[in-house]
Structures are given as structure tokens and as C-alpha cells.
Design a protein around this motif. Sequence first.
Motif, mmCIF file in Angstrom:
data_model
loop_
_atom_site.group_PDB
_atom_site.id
_atom_site.type_symbol
_atom_site.label_atom_id
_atom_site.label_comp_id
_atom_site.label_asym_id
_atom_site.label_seq_id
_atom_site.Cartn_x
_atom_site.Cartn_y
_atom_site.Cartn_z
ATOM 1 N N LEU A 1 -44.654 9.778 63.354
ATOM 2 C CA LEU A 1 -44.490 8.343 63.628
ATOM 3 C C LEU A 1 -45.563 7.529 62.907
ATOM 4 C CD1 LEU A 1 -42.898 6.210 65.219
ATOM 5 C CD2 LEU A 1 -44.486 6.583 67.101
ATOM 6 N N VAL A 2 -46.783 8.012 62.896
ATOM 7 C CA VAL A 2 -47.869 7.329 62.184
ATOM 8 C C VAL A 2 -47.570 7.309 60.687
ATOM 9 C CG1 VAL A 2 -50.321 7.455 61.578
ATOM 10 C CG2 VAL A 2 -49.603 7.870 63.940
ATOM 11 N N GLU A 3 -47.099 8.426 60.150
ATOM 12 C CA GLU A 3 -46.780 8.488 58.723
ATOM 13 C C GLU A 3 -45.657 7.529 58.361
ATOM 14 O OE1 GLU A 3 -45.053 9.472 55.001
ATOM 15 O OE2 GLU A 3 -44.016 9.921 56.865
ATOM 16 N N ILE A 4 -44.674 7.429 59.226
ATOM 17 C CA ILE A 4 -43.567 6.492 58.986
ATOM 18 C C ILE A 4 -44.075 5.053 59.000
ATOM 19 C CG2 ILE A 4 -41.457 5.550 60.012
ATOM 20 C CD1 ILE A 4 -40.790 8.471 60.841
ATOM 21 N N SER A 5 -44.998 4.743 59.904
ATOM 22 C CA SER A 5 -45.543 3.379 59.942
ATOM 23 C C SER A 5 -46.339 3.078 58.673
ATOM 24 C CB SER A 5 -46.392 3.164 61.192
ATOM 25 O OG SER A 5 -47.615 3.846 61.089
ATOM 26 N N GLN A 6 -47.056 4.072 58.131
ATOM 27 C CA GLN A 6 -47.787 3.879 56.880
ATOM 28 C C GLN A 6 -46.813 3.674 55.714
ATOM 29 O OE1 GLN A 6 -51.155 3.539 56.470
ATOM 30 N NE2 GLN A 6 -51.046 3.468 58.696
ATOM 31 N N SER A 7 -45.732 4.408 55.732
ATOM 32 C CA SER A 7 -44.711 4.257 54.709
ATOM 33 C C SER A 7 -44.113 2.854 54.753
ATOM 34 C CB SER A 7 -43.618 5.307 54.920
ATOM 35 O OG SER A 7 -42.543 5.086 54.062
ATOM 36 N N THR A 8 -43.859 2.385 55.957
ATOM 37 C CA THR A 8 -43.307 1.040 56.131
ATOM 38 C C THR A 8 -44.291 -0.013 55.645
ATOM 39 O OG1 THR A 8 -42.032 1.822 58.026
ATOM 40 C CG2 THR A 8 -42.333 -0.557 57.826
ATOM 41 N N ARG A 9 -45.571 0.203 55.931
ATOM 42 C CA ARG A 9 -46.605 -0.745 55.486
ATOM 43 C C ARG A 9 -46.635 -0.828 53.964
ATOM 44 N NH1 ARG A 9 -52.545 0.543 57.117
ATOM 45 N NH2 ARG A 9 -53.363 -0.034 55.111
ATOM 46 N N ALA A 10 -46.535 0.309 53.299
ATOM 47 C CA ALA A 10 -46.532 0.314 51.837
ATOM 48 C C ALA A 10 -45.300 -0.410 51.289
ATOM 49 C CB ALA A 10 -46.577 1.750 51.319
ATOM 50 N N LEU A 11 -44.172 -0.221 51.938
ATOM 51 C CA LEU A 11 -42.955 -0.914 51.498
ATOM 52 C C LEU A 11 -43.065 -2.425 51.723
ATOM 53 C CD1 LEU A 11 -40.195 1.563 52.706
ATOM 54 C CD2 LEU A 11 -40.919 1.107 50.356
ATOM 55 N N GLU A 12 -43.713 -2.829 52.806
ATOM 56 C CA GLU A 12 -43.909 -4.263 53.055
ATOM 57 C C GLU A 12 -44.776 -4.883 51.969
ATOM 58 O OE1 GLU A 12 -45.410 -4.705 57.024
ATOM 59 O OE2 GLU A 12 -43.441 -4.409 57.924
ATOM 60 N N TRP A 13 -45.787 -4.145 51.458
ATOM 61 C CA TRP A 13 -46.595 -4.656 50.354
ATOM 62 C C TRP A 13 -45.745 -4.850 49.114
ATOM 63 C CZ3 TRP A 13 -51.115 -0.716 51.051
ATOM 64 C CH2 TRP A 13 -51.972 -1.177 52.040
ATOM 65 N N LEU B 1 -42.512 -5.405 49.027
ATOM 66 C CA LEU B 1 -41.626 -6.545 49.247
ATOM 67 C C LEU B 1 -42.380 -7.860 49.145
ATOM 68 C CD1 LEU B 1 -39.395 -5.274 52.178
ATOM 69 C CD2 LEU B 1 -38.707 -5.690 49.812
ATOM 70 N N SER B 2 -43.574 -7.922 49.704
ATOM 71 C CA SER B 2 -44.336 -9.165 49.647
ATOM 72 C C SER B 2 -44.716 -9.493 48.212
ATOM 73 C CB SER B 2 -45.583 -9.087 50.529
ATOM 74 O OG SER B 2 -46.518 -8.186 49.990
ATOM 75 N N MET C 1 -42.868 -8.783 45.590
ATOM 76 C CA MET C 1 -41.657 -9.299 44.945
ATOM 77 C C MET C 1 -41.322 -10.701 45.441
ATOM 78 S SD MET C 1 -39.077 -6.077 44.560
ATOM 79 C CE MET C 1 -39.083 -5.610 46.268
ATOM 80 N N GLU C 2 -41.630 -10.976 46.709
ATOM 81 C CA GLU C 2 -41.326 -12.288 47.285
ATOM 82 C C GLU C 2 -42.447 -13.286 47.043
ATOM 83 O OE1 GLU C 2 -40.895 -11.131 51.334
ATOM 84 O OE2 GLU C 2 -38.777 -10.662 51.114
ATOM 85 N N GLU C 3 -43.553 -12.825 46.503
ATOM 86 C CA GLU C 3 -44.739 -13.627 46.246
ATOM 87 C C GLU C 3 -45.291 -14.270 47.511
ATOM 88 O OE1 GLU C 3 -43.520 -14.770 41.692
ATOM 89 O OE2 GLU C 3 -43.826 -16.354 43.142
ATOM 90 N N LEU C 4 -45.240 -13.516 48.606
ATOM 91 C CA LEU C 4 -45.845 -13.949 49.863
ATOM 92 C C LEU C 4 -46.171 -12.734 50.688
ATOM 93 C CD1 LEU C 4 -43.415 -13.693 52.230
ATOM 94 C CD2 LEU C 4 -42.587 -15.637 50.953
ATOM 95 N N GLU C 5 -47.020 -12.905 51.660
ATOM 96 C CA GLU C 5 -47.380 -11.796 52.537
ATOM 97 C C GLU C 5 -46.290 -11.622 53.572
ATOM 98 O OE1 GLU C 5 -49.890 -9.494 52.772
ATOM 99 O OE2 GLU C 5 -50.355 -10.173 50.747
ATOM 100 N N GLY C 6 -45.777 -10.428 53.721
ATOM 101 C CA GLY C 6 -44.766 -10.134 54.728
ATOM 102 C C GLY C 6 -45.392 -10.121 56.112
ATOM 103 N N PRO C 7 -44.707 -10.683 57.096
ATOM 104 C CA PRO C 7 -45.272 -10.755 58.439
ATOM 105 C C PRO C 7 -45.277 -9.420 59.160
ATOM 106 C CG PRO C 7 -43.063 -11.645 58.427
ATOM 107 C CD PRO C 7 -43.422 -11.330 56.998
#
Length: 146
Positions: free
Chosen positions: A111-123, A125-126, A128-134
Motif C-alpha cells: 500500500l505504501v509503494e502504491i501511494s509512492q507510485s501515485t505521488r510520482a504520477l501526480e508529479w 500530471l502536474s 503536463m498541466e503546468e500546475l501542482e496537483g492537489p
Amino acid sequence: MEITFNTPALLFPAISLLLLAYTNRYLALAALIRKLHDEYMRGEKNHLLVKQIKILRLRINLIRWMQAFGVFSFVCCVLTMYGVYQQWKVMTELAFAISLITLLASLVISLVEISQSTRALEWELSDMEELEGPGFFKNLFKTERE
């Protein structure tokens, strides 16, 4: 509670499938690391590269621990079955309890590894969107008025 051969045998397919899933995650990370290394060697550096490297190093270590706890859980299941065969009640119960606890630890680390993976994907996406993802939890509780 009476532990029979069937009790630890129930965990064998579950642990095997978990180990297969963990190996697939590891192989996907290895491919990503090799791709990033090639980009780095070609001079294609971006501002997220250092963040990505740190997250990837953490994720590789988490997967190593997930796999280690999963394998140890599997070993404890085998010891449980041997204990049932030898009719060692206390050893059997202890080995099965350890097997369940290490399986739980493996899942929590996953679960911790999945959350880290999600965090990297949010970076990504942010960027590409030129903003910080919430992030996930902010979006989860966000109302339509906001």
C-alpha cells in the motif's frame, strides 16, 4: 482452533499470486529505470528527474521488502504444514500466526509503494498541466462549489 493441512494451504495460492504481482511491479520499475537512465545519458534531463530517481529508489526498496515478507510468509506456511504433519501444536500455531503477520506486513508495504507510485504520477500530471496537483484526498473531499 484446530489447524489442519487445509488451513495454511489456503494461503499458498494467495501468496503465490502476490509474489507474481510484486515481481511484475519490480520488472515494470526496472524497465522505467532503464528508460530514465538512457534519457539521462542522452542529456535529456528535466526538473522532475531528481524527484523521480528518489521515488524510484524508495519504490525498489519497498518492493524488495514486500517480496521478502511475502517469501517469509510462504516459508512459514510450509513450516505450519510440517508442524501439522509432526503434530507439533504450539509450533504449528506460532508458524501460522507469523505467516499471517508477515503477509499483512507485505500488504501494508504494498500500500505504501502504491501511494509512492501515485505521488510520482501526480508529479508527471502536474508537469503536463503546468500546475501542482492537489492529490487524491483533496479531490476526494472537494465539493462542487470550490
